[in-house]
Motif scaffolding. Structure first.
Motif, PDB file in Angstrom:
ATOM      1  N   LEU A  97       0.856  -1.178   0.050  1.00 53.34           N
ATOM      2  CA  LEU A  97       0.130  -0.054  -0.003  1.00 53.34           C
ATOM      3  C   LEU A  97       0.826   1.208  -0.016  1.00 53.34           C
ATOM      4  N   PRO A  98       0.411   2.447  -0.375  1.00 55.06           N
ATOM      5  CA  PRO A  98       1.182   3.427  -0.324  1.00 55.06           C
ATOM      6  C   PRO A  98       1.532   3.914   1.178  1.00 55.06           C
ATOM      7  N   GLU A  99       2.591   4.519   1.438  1.00 56.25           N
ATOM      8  CA  GLU A  99       3.106   4.941   2.545  1.00 56.25           C
ATOM      9  C   GLU A  99       1.977   5.642   3.402  1.00 56.25           C
ATOM     10  N   GLN A 100       1.324   6.484   2.909  1.00 61.71           N
ATOM     11  CA  GLN A 100       0.278   7.270   3.492  1.00 61.71           C
ATOM     12  C   GLN A 100      -0.855   6.505   3.825  1.00 61.71           C
ATOM     13  N   ALA A 101      -1.132   5.342   3.524  1.00 64.75           N
ATOM     14  CA  ALA A 101      -2.242   4.670   3.631  1.00 64.75           C
ATOM     15  C   ALA A 101      -1.801   3.618   5.023  1.00 64.75           C
ATOM     16  N   VAL A 102      -0.835   3.614   5.243  1.00 62.49           N
ATOM     17  CA  VAL A 102      -0.348   2.601   6.311  1.00 62.49           C
ATOM     18  C   VAL A 102       0.133   3.324   7.812  1.00 62.49           C
ATOM     19  N   ALA A 103      -0.340   3.300   8.655  1.00 64.59           N
ATOM     20  CA  ALA A 103       0.074   3.823   9.979  1.00 64.59           C
ATOM     21  C   ALA A 103       0.792   2.753  10.856  1.00 64.59           C
ATOM     22  N   CYS A 104       1.655   2.906  11.731  1.00 60.13           N
ATOM     23  CA  CYS A 104       2.286   1.696  12.447  1.00 60.13           C
ATOM     24  C   CYS A 104       2.453   2.250  13.824  1.00 60.13           C
ATOM     25  N   TYR A 105       2.305   1.274  14.463  1.00 59.59           N
ATOM     26  CA  TYR A 105       2.582   1.401  16.255  1.00 59.59           C
ATOM     27  C   TYR A 105       4.053   1.045  16.629  1.00 59.59           C
ATOM     28  N   HIS A 106       4.549   1.896  17.301  1.00 62.51           N
ATOM     29  CA  HIS A 106       6.020   1.607  17.954  1.00 62.51           C
ATOM     30  C   HIS A 106       5.611   2.015  19.396  1.00 62.51           C
ATOM     31  N   LEU A 107       6.749   1.076  20.214  1.00 58.46           N
ATOM     32  CA  LEU A 107       7.017   1.065  21.643  1.00 58.46           C
ATOM     33  C   LEU A 107       5.746   1.235  22.303  1.00 58.46           C
ATOM     34  N   PHE A 108       4.778   0.223  22.065  1.00 59.11           N
ATOM     35  CA  PHE A 108       3.632   0.002  22.664  1.00 59.11           C
ATOM     36  C   PHE A 108       3.938  -0.863  24.047  1.00 59.11           C
ATOM     37  N   ALA A 109       3.536   0.060  25.174  1.00 63.97           N
ATOM     38  CA  ALA A 109       3.745  -0.752  26.267  1.00 63.97           C
ATOM     39  C   ALA A 109       2.900  -0.174  27.341  1.00 63.97           C
ATOM     40  N   VAL A 110       2.570  -0.944  28.459  1.00 64.54           N
ATOM     41  CA  VAL A 110       1.752  -0.942  29.668  1.00 64.54           C
ATOM     42  C   VAL A 110       2.541  -1.134  30.847  1.00 64.54           C
ATOM     43  N   ASP A 111       2.549  -0.361  31.884  1.00 61.72           N
ATOM     44  CA  ASP A 111       2.937  -0.442  33.372  1.00 61.72           C
ATOM     45  C   ASP A 111       2.618  -1.716  33.650  1.00 61.72           C
ATOM     46  N   PRO A 112       3.604  -2.565  34.191  1.00 61.29           N
ATOM     47  CA  PRO A 112       2.922  -3.885  34.768  1.00 61.29           C
ATOM     48  C   PRO A 112       2.210  -3.686  36.010  1.00 61.29           C
ATOM     49  N   ALA A 113       2.417  -2.855  36.732  1.00 61.75           N
ATOM     50  CA  ALA A 113       1.351  -2.394  37.946  1.00 61.75           C
ATOM     51  C   ALA A 113       0.038  -1.966  37.426  1.00 61.75           C
ATOM     52  N   ALA A 114      -0.287  -1.484  36.071  1.00 65.60           N
ATOM     53  CA  ALA A 114      -1.374  -1.191  35.547  1.00 65.60           C
ATOM     54  C   ALA A 114      -2.117  -2.294  34.583  1.00 65.60           C
ATOM     55  N   ARG A 115      -1.513  -3.463  34.507  1.00 65.55           N
ATOM     56  CA  ARG A 115      -1.960  -4.401  33.765  1.00 65.55           C
ATOM     57  C   ARG A 115      -3.269  -4.875  34.514  1.00 65.55           C
ATOM     58  N   GLY A 116      -4.484  -5.319  33.687  1.00 60.43           N
ATOM     59  CA  GLY A 116      -5.843  -5.800  34.237  1.00 60.43           C
ATOM     60  C   GLY A 116      -6.605  -4.530  34.332  1.00 60.43           C
ATOM     61  N   ARG A 117      -6.123  -3.416  34.024  1.00 61.67           N
ATOM     62  CA  ARG A 117      -7.081  -2.152  34.152  1.00 61.67           C
ATOM     63  C   ARG A 117      -7.651  -1.792  32.504  1.00 61.67           C
ATOM     64  N   HIS A 118      -7.421  -2.526  31.732  1.00 58.83           N
ATOM     65  CA  HIS A 118      -7.760  -2.503  30.216  1.00 58.83           C
ATOM     66  C   HIS A 118      -6.878  -1.350  29.540  1.00 58.83           C
ATOM     67  N   VAL A 119      -5.933  -1.090  30.371  1.00 57.53           N
ATOM     68  CA  VAL A 119      -5.150   0.167  29.615  1.00 57.53           C
ATOM     69  C   VAL A 119      -4.613  -0.022  27.939  1.00 57.53           C
ATOM     70  N   ALA A 120      -4.199  -1.541  27.749  1.00 55.67           N
ATOM     71  CA  ALA A 120      -3.754  -1.638  26.342  1.00 55.67           C
ATOM     72  C   ALA A 120      -5.044  -1.314  25.340  1.00 55.67           C
ATOM     73  N   SER A 121      -6.126  -1.824  25.768  1.00 58.51           N
ATOM     74  CA  SER A 121      -7.170  -1.844  24.974  1.00 58.51           C
ATOM     75  C   SER A 121      -7.617  -0.401  24.771  1.00 58.51           C
ATOM     76  N   THR A 122      -7.571   0.451  25.727  1.00 61.32           N
ATOM     77  CA  THR A 122      -7.791   2.046  25.623  1.00 61.32           C
ATOM     78  C   THR A 122      -6.742   2.632  24.764  1.00 61.32           C
ATOM     79  N   LEU A 123      -5.579   2.299  25.002  1.00 60.17           N
ATOM     80  CA  LEU A 123      -4.420   2.787  24.223  1.00 60.17           C
ATOM     81  C   LEU A 123      -4.504   2.316  22.490  1.00 60.17           C
ATOM     82  N   LEU A 124      -4.947   1.136  22.209  1.00 55.79           N
ATOM     83  CA  LEU A 124      -4.958   0.845  20.921  1.00 55.79           C
ATOM     84  C   LEU A 124      -6.099   1.604  20.548  1.00 55.79           C
ATOM     85  N   GLN A 125      -7.408   1.913  21.169  1.00 57.04           N
ATOM     86  CA  GLN A 125      -8.472   2.691  20.234  1.00 57.04           C
ATOM     87  C   GLN A 125      -7.892   3.971  20.163  1.00 57.04           C
TER      88      GLN A 125
END
Length: 485
Positions: free
Chosen positions: A397-425
């Protein structure tokens, strides 16, 4: 000087699998071996994006490992029974057996267990159930002990912890047969037959047989106390008149927390051949004790969390977040000073590409992700034994048609709070704002938490590519995930 031909082993017949073979994959190893893996999947499953190699990410497969001198087909009816439930099977021909080659490394059960891990990495599988018979049962014990985050259940048939777990006369016979085959490998000839008309192994085949027999004479050497590290549900099976001593089977059961024992009345060692229905039933019962599924579900909003763009005034807080993640990496394999690379997080935030999830009450950073157009995942030609096994199979696909995610991370102490799902949205909305049609991300095949997340969030999995991260304790393959937005 004449030499006596070695004893000829004529295996009893068995039914091969009849299920849909969706892929055969020959997996290269560091020492030059090629490990043959066969993927069987339910009718209609295909090797296409979303189900690469025919494996549905929502349903973890069963990894099947055969016994000494055999090949994966010995599990034929068991493979068919598992596939009939809608679950794929990955059946491996162990090193120097079946369709797999020898390589140059010293033969050991630990090496063959590493081969099984490499197969699953090449297929992009991060969690599986394991069924192992005889030598394969030994491999299953090693995998459940040393690769435990990835083994959901183990069903081990006719395994032993050391040669002492077999009758002395059996180990003596194996030693004598190994010596006879080694002698034939050195001094024998092609085309010989025994007194019953059976073909005697060629010198090259005798050398292979000698090494495999010697393996059972000298190995394994597993400390029973080490099996206390196994945390998944385990069933240990054996025949009532198994070649493995009952005391050995019972010792394995007692060494593994919560393990169950199943002795098949009147049965000898070759359970997959003589009672495949019993093996299938026990295997499926064991899987039911930890039947993890990953159905696609909607986003899970996090209470008390807000996602906002952050600028360079947050650099120190972001660096501290990644230090916390490195300190408790889970299966991500991140190591401080190696990943993230020096200055990468600062570079991304200074470019205005970073979103952070903040605790509404404290403004503490709970997680972060950066979004841009840099979707270059490499072409699979990085140095290493997996070089050239294939590049990304997604649509150009053309470069402008594709977005990429980098350094996606959640604090271990916050796991279980659905932070990752909220960040993805939030990241998806940012990608839309950039004008992208799809978002893409790669994550190492060993990263259980991340791969599970992308599967459940509706990303499409593509075939993994060879993309090693030097210095990280990870396999060299990375999974590719994509989502149309």
């Amino acid at each position: 000087m004449s030499v006596t031909p070695p004893p000829v082993h004529v295996p009893s017949p068995y039914d091969k699998p009849r299920s849909n073979l969706t892929a055969r994959v020959d997996v290269p190893t560091e020492d030059g071996a090629s490990i043959a893996a066969f993927v069987y999947a339910p009718h209609g499953a295909r090797d296409v994006p979303g189900t690469p190699f025919g494996i549905d990410p929502a349903i973890p497969p069963v990894l099947m490992l055969h016994g000494n001198g055999e090949e994966h087909g010995i599990f034929g009816p068991v493979i068919d029974a598992v596939v009939a439930t809608g679950r794929p099977v990955v059946a491996v021909d162990s090193r120097s057996q079946g369709e797999s080659t020898r390589g140059t490394a010293s033969l050991s059960y630990e090496l063959m267990a590493a081969d099984a891990r490499e197969v699953m990495a090449r297929l992009g599988v991060w969690e599986c159930h394991v069924l192992g018979f005889s030598d394969g049962g030994i491999l299953g014990l090693l995998l459940a002990r040393d690769w435990g985050a990835h083994v959901l259940t183990l069903t081990a048939l006719g395994a032993n912890l050391s040669p002492a777990g077999l009758p002395a006369e059996d180990t003596r016979w194996m030693a004598e047969a190994a010596a006879a085959n080694a002698s034939w490998a050195e001094k024998g000839w092609e085309g010989e037959h025994d007194h019953e008309g059976n073909a005697v192994p060629s010198p090259a085949e005798a050398a292979r047989i000698a090494e495999l027999l010697a393996l059972m004479v000298d190995q394994p050497q597993i400390d029973p106390a080490s099996l206390a590290a196994i945390t998944c549900p385990v069933t240990v099976m054996a025949g009532e008149i198994d070649v493995v001593l009952y005391e050995e089977t019972h010792r394995i059961v007692k060494a593994i927390p919560g393990a169950e024992e199943y002795i098949v009345p009147g049965a000898e060692h070759t359970l997959p051949k003589i009672c495949p229905d019993v093996v299938s039933d026990v295997l499926l019962q064991t899987i039911a004790r930890n039947d993890v599924r990953r159905p696609v579900r909607g986003p899970l909003p996090a209470d008390g969390v807000i996602v906002v763009p952050v600028d360079d005034s947050w650099e120190d807080e972001l660096e501290e977040l990644y230090r916390r993640v490195d300190a408790e990496p889970g299966t991500s394999g991140w190591v401080e000073g190696i990943w993230p690379t020096e200055g990468l997080a600062r570079e991304l935030v200074r470019a205005g590409k970073t979103l952070a999830a903040l605790d509404c009450a404290t403004s503490e950073i709970l997680g972060a992700v950066s979004v841009d157009y840099d979707a270059d995942m490499g072409d699979g030609w990085e140095p290493g034994h997996g070089r050239g096994t294939g590049g990304p199979d997604w649509e150009p696909l053309p470069e402008q048609a594709v977005a990429c995610y980098h350094l996606f991370a959640v604090d271990p102490a916050a796991r279980g709070r659905h932070v990752a799902s909220t960040l993805l949205q939030a990241a998806q909305e940012r990608a839309r704002d950039l004008g992208a049609e799809v978002v893409r991300i790669n994550t190492n095949v060993a990263n259980v938490e991340a791969n599970n997340l992308y599967a459940r969030e509706g990303f499409t999995r593509h075939k993994p590519i060879w993309l090693p991260y030097p210095g990280l304790p990870l396999p060299g393959y990375t999974n590719l995930w994509e989502k149309r937005i």
